[in-house]
Scaffold this motif. Structure first.
Motif, PDB file in Angstrom:
ATOM      1  N   ASP A  60       0.917  -1.290  -0.067  1.00 32.99           N
ATOM      2  CA  ASP A  60      -0.068   0.133   0.214  1.00 32.99           C
ATOM      3  C   ASP A  60       0.885   1.427  -0.095  1.00 32.99           C
ATOM      4  O   ASP A  60       2.001   1.184  -0.222  1.00 32.99           O
ATOM      5  CB  ASP A  60      -0.879  -0.034   1.165  1.00 32.99           C
ATOM      6  N   LYS A  62       1.850   3.156   2.470  1.00 31.29           N
ATOM      7  CA  LYS A  62       2.584   3.123   3.435  1.00 31.29           C
ATOM      8  C   LYS A  62       3.971   2.339   3.048  1.00 31.29           C
ATOM      9  O   LYS A  62       5.098   2.915   3.299  1.00 31.29           O
ATOM     10  CB  LYS A  62       1.988   2.348   4.627  1.00 31.29           C
ATOM     11  N   SER A  65       5.818   4.654   0.589  1.00 33.24           N
ATOM     12  CA  SER A  65       6.424   5.715   1.108  1.00 33.24           C
ATOM     13  C   SER A  65       7.700   5.405   1.609  1.00 33.24           C
ATOM     14  O   SER A  65       8.561   6.459   1.830  1.00 33.24           O
ATOM     15  CB  SER A  65       5.511   6.252   2.267  1.00 33.24           C
ATOM     16  N   ARG A  66       8.097   4.251   1.663  1.00 32.13           N
ATOM     17  CA  ARG A  66       9.626   3.827   1.731  1.00 32.13           C
ATOM     18  C   ARG A  66      10.521   4.111   0.890  1.00 32.13           C
ATOM     19  O   ARG A  66      11.743   4.165   1.176  1.00 32.13           O
ATOM     20  CB  ARG A  66       9.668   2.388   2.144  1.00 32.13           C
TER      21      ARG A  66
END
Length: 154
Positions: A60, A62, A65-66
């Motif tokens: 997802d 999240k 976003s890494r």
């Protein structure tokens, strides 16, 4: 309550399922998990295989976003609203009518980014054909649309 993906978007122009898939591909490509070598072709990258191995149940936003490229993509998408002097609106703080211009700006920015990415990855001759087609559709070349490319790339 979650909406079924079997129906159409509220605009009626696209199936909700197809819309979700298209946006998922866009976001994962911006994170470097997928690549799109040509129209209609999407392929997983080595980074994508690692992300899937590390998160087999769900990749997802999240997870995306890494990746620095994805964070940059998200930052680029926010710039049009910020340059207009408007603060970022969260869905909880704004009405749907207030969110529409922001969502449209995000969609336009994502489309522009994708177009630039594809043009950069294409051979120079392709860019030349795109420019000629664009000028023709803009009405250059008169009523007959006599627009043609002279010479070669470079």
């Amino acid at each position: 309550m979650r909406r079924s993906c079997a129906g159409l978007l509220p605009s009626g122009g696209q199936k909700l399922f197809n819309n979700r898939i298209t946006w998922s591909i866009t976001h994962m490509a911006q994170a470097g998990l997928l690549e799109r070598p040509r129209r209609g072709v999407t392929r997983i990258t080595g980074r994508g295989r690692k992300a899937l191995a590390g998160h087999p149940d769900r990749v997802d936003m999240k997870v995306l976003s890494r990746f620095a490229e994805y964070r940059e993509f998200r930052a680029r998408r926010r710039r049009p609203a910020e340059s207009a002097g408007e603060a970022d609106l969260s869905p909880a703080d704004a009405s749907p009518l207030e969110l529409i211009p922001h969502l449209v700006a995000e969609a336009h920015a994502a489309l522009a980014d994708e177009l630039v990415e594809r043009l950069r990855g294409a051979p120079p001759e392709f860019l030349g054909r795109c420019v000629v087609k664009l000028l023709s559709r803009m009405g250059y070349g008169g009523p007959e649309g006599e627009v043609r490319r002279l010479g070669g790339p470079g």
